[in-house]
Enzyme design. Structure first.
Site, PDB file in Angstrom:
ATOM      1  N   GLU A 127       0.439  32.406  57.510  1.00  0.00           N
ATOM      2  CA  GLU A 127      -0.337  32.833  56.335  1.00  0.00           C
ATOM      3  C   GLU A 127       0.259  32.208  55.088  1.00  0.00           C
ATOM      4  O   GLU A 127       1.475  32.098  54.969  1.00  0.00           O
ATOM      5  CB  GLU A 127      -0.327  34.374  56.244  1.00  0.00           C
ATOM      6  CG  GLU A 127      -0.813  34.956  54.944  1.00  0.00           C
ATOM      7  CD  GLU A 127      -2.265  34.599  54.593  1.00  0.00           C
ATOM      8  OE1 GLU A 127      -3.128  34.553  55.497  1.00  0.00           O
ATOM      9  OE2 GLU A 127      -2.532  34.357  53.392  1.00  0.00           O
ATOM     10  N   CYS A 224     -16.218  34.053  57.639  1.00  0.00           N
ATOM     11  CA  CYS A 224     -17.046  35.245  57.486  1.00  0.00           C
ATOM     12  C   CYS A 224     -18.068  34.985  56.377  1.00  0.00           C
ATOM     13  O   CYS A 224     -18.249  35.798  55.491  1.00  0.00           O
ATOM     14  CB  CYS A 224     -16.193  36.480  57.223  1.00  0.00           C
ATOM     15  SG  CYS A 224     -15.129  36.323  55.785  1.00  0.00           S
TER      16      CYS A 224
HETATM   17  N1  SAM Z   1      -7.597  35.845  60.543  1.00  0.00           N
HETATM   18  C1  SAM Z   1      -7.393  36.957  59.649  1.00  0.00           C
HETATM   19  C2  SAM Z   1      -7.682  38.253  60.407  1.00  0.00           C
HETATM   20  O1  SAM Z   1      -8.480  38.238  61.322  1.00  0.00           O
HETATM   21  O2  SAM Z   1      -7.067  39.283  60.073  1.00  0.00           O
HETATM   22  C3  SAM Z   1      -8.225  36.824  58.388  1.00  0.00           C
HETATM   23  C4  SAM Z   1      -7.970  35.524  57.688  1.00  0.00           C
HETATM   24  S1  SAM Z   1      -8.779  35.358  56.145  1.00  0.00           S
HETATM   25  C5  SAM Z   1     -10.395  35.003  56.591  1.00  0.00           C
HETATM   26  C6  SAM Z   1      -8.184  33.826  55.615  1.00  0.00           C
HETATM   27  C7  SAM Z   1      -6.720  33.841  55.260  1.00  0.00           C
HETATM   28  O3  SAM Z   1      -6.314  32.489  54.966  1.00  0.00           O
HETATM   29  C8  SAM Z   1      -6.369  34.657  54.006  1.00  0.00           C
HETATM   30  O4  SAM Z   1      -5.388  35.595  54.329  1.00  0.00           O
HETATM   31  C9  SAM Z   1      -5.833  33.617  53.034  1.00  0.00           C
HETATM   32  O5  SAM Z   1      -4.801  34.113  52.199  1.00  0.00           O
HETATM   33  C10 SAM Z   1      -5.320  32.544  53.968  1.00  0.00           C
HETATM   34  N2  SAM Z   1      -5.186  31.182  53.404  1.00  0.00           N
HETATM   35  C11 SAM Z   1      -5.811  30.636  52.350  1.00  0.00           C
HETATM   36  N3  SAM Z   1      -5.425  29.370  52.176  1.00  0.00           N
HETATM   37  C12 SAM Z   1      -4.546  29.086  53.166  1.00  0.00           C
HETATM   38  C13 SAM Z   1      -3.784  27.951  53.522  1.00  0.00           C
HETATM   39  N4  SAM Z   1      -3.865  26.822  52.827  1.00  0.00           N
HETATM   40  N5  SAM Z   1      -2.963  28.036  54.600  1.00  0.00           N
HETATM   41  C14 SAM Z   1      -2.868  29.190  55.316  1.00  0.00           C
HETATM   42  N6  SAM Z   1      -3.563  30.286  55.010  1.00  0.00           N
HETATM   43  C15 SAM Z   1      -4.390  30.250  53.959  1.00  0.00           C
END
Ligand code: SAM
Length: 461
Positions: A127, A224
């Site tokens: 994350e 989503c």
């Molecule tokens: N997969 C998670 C779950 O089911 O609980 C939800 C993930 S959410 C849709 C997307 C996540 O990607 C967020 O927590 C966000 O902070 C993170 N994120 C955003 N940019 C990112 C990056 N460059 N590298 C890794 N994570 C990132």
């Protein structure tokens, strides 16, 4: 935008946006929880079910014990998809599968994957956001899975680990159109510029993460959101530019699940008004080619270090773990993946290199909350005390325990609730010191507690 996807899809969805979302939980099969009789099951997840209303989860010890995870029903399709892909890949892998969840917080899909992957697999849950990464680590610990590490950083860093993972899940940051019913913030933040920004980030992440996937491995892409730019167009890009082969997951055999729009690739759409869940888009893509020799040679076939004394005493199957000590914390790592975890540490920041089982305090080792909640804990290696509901809640608030049953030995004691571990206390005679971590302490006024626990594991719709 929705209308451009066709009235048959858009109209029921638009109407459903005015209705409340359902509440669903996934029983944690790593902790042996079975689904209650009569529960309204989520069609694509054997251990997921709907609740008639939203209980006060914080007032339920079982939630703190990690016996279930509160998750939107559509997202539970990961249980089905990961099980299917791991069945496909396991026979050809010849080793414990390596699964990267690139954008993993708060951990719903990582914990779902951990439940269905073979026990010898390794999950690397990553994350970017520091605060969310802490929540991710906490949820992974609560899941009890002994085969997960947590990393923090830009997921693109994994591009440095060429051909390293058998499965890469990219649950990408997105414009969140599918969450608008649940999260009013998603409505306020939405703009066309946000969609374009998200699409650019997704493209950057996909291009790097494709490098981290081994030939013959599978990338799971999900968002989503509803727009095509962040969904079908990203899948078509991987197919067109990298020769990715889209996999027919057959999810449209579940009533209400749509196939992707305007694409020949196998893509699936979950949307309110059509399914009982929020918006989700998902596709799986196979990387062309077969695993190469260099991938095999990175694997650590035999335990690289010995398991420590603490691990030998307190973990089931202790020989499957090795000990590593970092900054006063003792971690148990799956032995077969220890060398690989070290290589992950060269690519990005590892926050949690395994299960934190103990903390050094002077010459003592103090058992941790993670150990209490780990499915690998040998419960019989500690004296156990069964707590009633009020005692369990007192413990979760971090208060000391005044009276343990007579005959409880002095020293570390495992407090259980409903026969399952809740956490550790140190019995010093007249009272027991609470070892529940400060950061996790429950801030719930005891006057607001129900007389009996909400216990959704016994509720049905
Ligand atoms: N997969 C998670 C779950 O089911 O609980 C939800 C993930 S959410 C849709 C997307 C996540 O990607 C967020 O927590 C966000 O902070 C993170 N994120 C955003 N940019 C990112 C990056 N460059 N590298 C890794 N994570 C990132």
């Amino acid at each position: 935008m929705l209308r451009s996807l066709g009235d048959g899809y858009a109209m029921p969805l638009i109407e459903a946006l005015a209705t409340p979302p359902s509440v669903s939980i996934r029983a944690n099969t790593l902790k042996d929880r079975t689904v209650p009789d009569g529960a309204a099951l989520v069609p694509w997840c054997d251990n997921g079910f709907y609740l008639p209303s939203r209980p006060l989860f914080a007032a339920d010890p079982a939630w703190h014990q990690g016996l279930y995870y509160v998750q939107d029903a559509s997202s539970m399709v990961y249980s089905h998809v990961v099980a299917m892909i791991s069945r496909m890949l396991e026979p050809q892998a010849g080793h414990g599968l390596r699964y990267l969840d690139a954008c993993a917080a708060p951990g719903g899909k990582s914990t779902a994957a951990l439940e269905v992957l073979p026990a010898d697999a390794l999950v690397v849950a990553n994350e970017y956001d520091r605060h969310r990464a802490n929540i991710l680590a906490e949820n992974i610990a609560k899941s009890g899975a002994p085969n997960a590490v947590v990393t923090r950083g830009d997921a693109a860093r994994f591009g440095r680990m060429r051909d390293a993972f058998d499965i890469v899940a990219v649950d990408a940051p997105c414009s969140g159109e599918g969450m608008m019913r649940k999260e009013p913030e998603a409505v306020r933040q939405w703009s066309e510029a946000l969609v374009a920004d998200c699409a650019a980030t997704q493209r950057r992440l996909l291009e790097s993460l494709w490098e981290a996937l081994r030939p013959g491995g599978v990338l799971i892409y999900s968002t989503c959101t509803f727009n095509r730019l962040e969904n079908e167009e990203q899948v078509d890009f991987l197919v067109g530019e990298y020769g990715a082969e889209s996999i027919d997951l057959g999810l449209d055999s579940f009533g209400g699940v749509f196939r992707g729009f305007g694409t020949d690739s196998h893509c699936y759409r979950f949307a309110p008004g059509h399914v009982d869940g929020e918006g989700l888009f998902v596709a799986a893509l196979r990387k062309p080619g077969e695993p190469t020799g260099s991938v095999q040679s990175q694997r650590c076939q035999a335990p690289c270090q010995k398991s420590g004394d603490f691990i030998s005493r307190h973990l089931l199957d202790a020989s499957g773990f090795v000990e590593t000590r970092i900054a006063g914390t003792v971690y148990a790592q799956p032995a077969a993946h220890a060398a690989f975890i070290a290589s992950v540490g060269k690519a990005t920041d590892v926050m949690r290199p395994g299960v934190a089982v103990a903390a050094e305090k002077g010459r003592d080792l103090v058992p941790t909350q993670e150990l209490a909640l780990s499915a690998a804990l040998d419960i019989s290696s500690f004296a156990c005390v069964e707590a009633d509901y009020q005692t369990a809640m007192t413990y979760l608030r971090g208060e000391s325990l005044q009276e343990l049953p007579e005959g409880t030995p002095k020293g570390f004691v495992l407090l259980c609730y409903g026969g399952k571990p809740l956490g550790f206390a140190k019995n010093i005679g007249r009272r027991a010191n609470n070892l529940y971590p400060d950061a996790m302490r429950l801030r719930l006024d005891p006057r607001n507690l129900p007389a009996t626990p909400p216990n959704p594991l016994t509720q049905a719709k």
